[in-house]
Structure formats: structure tokens, C-alpha cells
Design an enzyme around this catalytic site. Sequence first.
Site, PDB file in Angstrom:
ATOM      1  N   TRP A 154      21.029  75.832 106.089  1.00  0.00           N
ATOM      2  CA  TRP A 154      19.674  76.218 106.471  1.00  0.00           C
ATOM      3  C   TRP A 154      19.762  76.944 107.807  1.00  0.00           C
ATOM      4  CZ3 TRP A 154      15.635  76.164 103.364  1.00  0.00           C
ATOM      5  CH2 TRP A 154      15.636  75.296 102.271  1.00  0.00           C
ATOM      6  N   GLU A 163      22.584  66.426 104.876  1.00  0.00           N
ATOM      7  CA  GLU A 163      23.838  66.157 104.184  1.00  0.00           C
ATOM      8  C   GLU A 163      25.029  65.979 105.133  1.00  0.00           C
ATOM      9  OE1 GLU A 163      20.868  67.403 101.614  1.00  0.00           O
ATOM     10  OE2 GLU A 163      21.677  68.720 103.161  1.00  0.00           O
ATOM     11  N   LEU A 210      20.418  73.103 112.313  1.00  0.00           N
ATOM     12  CA  LEU A 210      19.130  73.360 112.956  1.00  0.00           C
ATOM     13  C   LEU A 210      18.050  72.723 112.096  1.00  0.00           C
ATOM     14  CD1 LEU A 210      17.422  74.794 115.137  1.00  0.00           C
ATOM     15  CD2 LEU A 210      17.437  76.821 113.664  1.00  0.00           C
ATOM     16  N   VAL A 267      14.142  72.180 111.721  1.00  0.00           N
ATOM     17  CA  VAL A 267      12.866  72.700 112.203  1.00  0.00           C
ATOM     18  C   VAL A 267      11.716  72.072 111.430  1.00  0.00           C
ATOM     19  CG1 VAL A 267      13.894  74.886 112.917  1.00  0.00           C
ATOM     20  CG2 VAL A 267      12.857  74.706 110.667  1.00  0.00           C
ATOM     21  N   ARG A 290       8.244  65.587 108.156  1.00  0.00           N
ATOM     22  CA  ARG A 290       8.375  65.455 109.605  1.00  0.00           C
ATOM     23  C   ARG A 290       9.823  65.666 110.012  1.00  0.00           C
ATOM     24  NH1 ARG A 290       4.290  63.705 112.727  1.00  0.00           N
ATOM     25  NH2 ARG A 290       5.864  62.825 114.086  1.00  0.00           N
ATOM     26  N   SER A 316      28.089  66.634 118.053  1.00  0.00           N
ATOM     27  CA  SER A 316      26.890  67.177 117.411  1.00  0.00           C
ATOM     28  C   SER A 316      26.358  68.421 118.104  1.00  0.00           C
ATOM     29  CB  SER A 316      25.790  66.115 117.387  1.00  0.00           C
ATOM     30  OG  SER A 316      24.600  66.661 116.858  1.00  0.00           O
ATOM     31  N   HIS A 341      11.308  82.799 119.003  1.00  0.00           N
ATOM     32  CA  HIS A 341      12.091  81.565 118.936  1.00  0.00           C
ATOM     33  C   HIS A 341      13.410  81.794 118.219  1.00  0.00           C
ATOM     34  CE1 HIS A 341       8.080  79.374 119.488  1.00  0.00           C
ATOM     35  NE2 HIS A 341       8.763  79.252 120.602  1.00  0.00           N
TER      36      HIS A 341
END
Length: 166
Positions: free
Chosen positions: A32, A68, A90, A92, A98, A123, A136
Site C-alpha cells: 500500500w 500483514e 504507511l 493512513v 480506524r 520499524s 502530504h
Amino acid sequence: MNYQANQTTQPTIHQYDVLADGSRIAFIQSNWHSDIVGQARDAFFERCETLDIDTSLIDVVDVPGSLEIPLQSKLLASSGKYAIIVAAGLIVDGGIYRHDFVASAVLDGIMQVQLDTQVPILSVVLTPHHFQGEEHEAFFLKHFRIKGAEVAEACARTLQNLALTI
């Protein structure tokens, strides 16, 4: 007594001995927002080269999304092939669920995996408060490059620390 932590950023010949036994480094990346997450991967590889970490020892593993990452981390850590794992994603707020729940699940999951397997997991899974529009996106394209270089530094330091245990 004057205590000073090892501040060396340039590697010594024995600095990455933990990799000498054939252990590897895993870099797990969420697909993603792969254009943004890929910036962390690219910067990670670039900085590893300057730190004399052999980038041919880094395996890149793609997962569909950040959720995952914990399971993939556990599978890789349990294989015995990896000295350290880096996770990048990432998360979002897409308006469907949520994002803070997902972020918590991912970070709690990777923390539990590293405690259970004793394989460090670094991480670069980020959860912005706001992520809408080109402004952004442009910011996070740059920010993930910074974080990729920083996690390479953390990887080098952790490899040094692991060498103390062998």
C-alpha cells in the site's frame, strides 16, 4: 568513571560478525502506497552501502499491507535465516476503518514477534495524522527517505550490539 557509548558510525572489520555465519537481513515492505514506502527501502540500501553492510545479504519481502507485517516477520524470524528484520509501511486513515487500530495491531505484533523470537525488528511503519492530497504525499516521499537512512543506522548499531552476544 566517564561512560561513553560506542559512537563509531564507520564500521570496523569485525563490526558485522553476526552476519558471518550466513545470517541475512530482511526488509519487509507493505505494498500500500508502495511509491512512498519504496523511498525508505531505497534510502536503506543506499545508507547500508555507506556503512559497509553487504547489501547482497538483504532480502526484500513484499506484503499486501502493513497488517500483514507481523505474521511475515514471525515467519522470517522463525526460519533462523535472519539476524535482523526491518519493516516498512504507511498506515493512513482511508475513511473505512480506524487507522489507529491497524497501527496498534502492527506495532504490537512486531514487538511481540521480536520478544518471542529474539530477532530484532526495526520499524519504519508510520501513521500520519493527516494524509490527504499532493502536499502530504510529497512530504512523505521525502520523509520516508529520511527514515530509510535512519533505520539503516539503527540496523548497523543493532548488528554491532548483536555481535556482543556471539
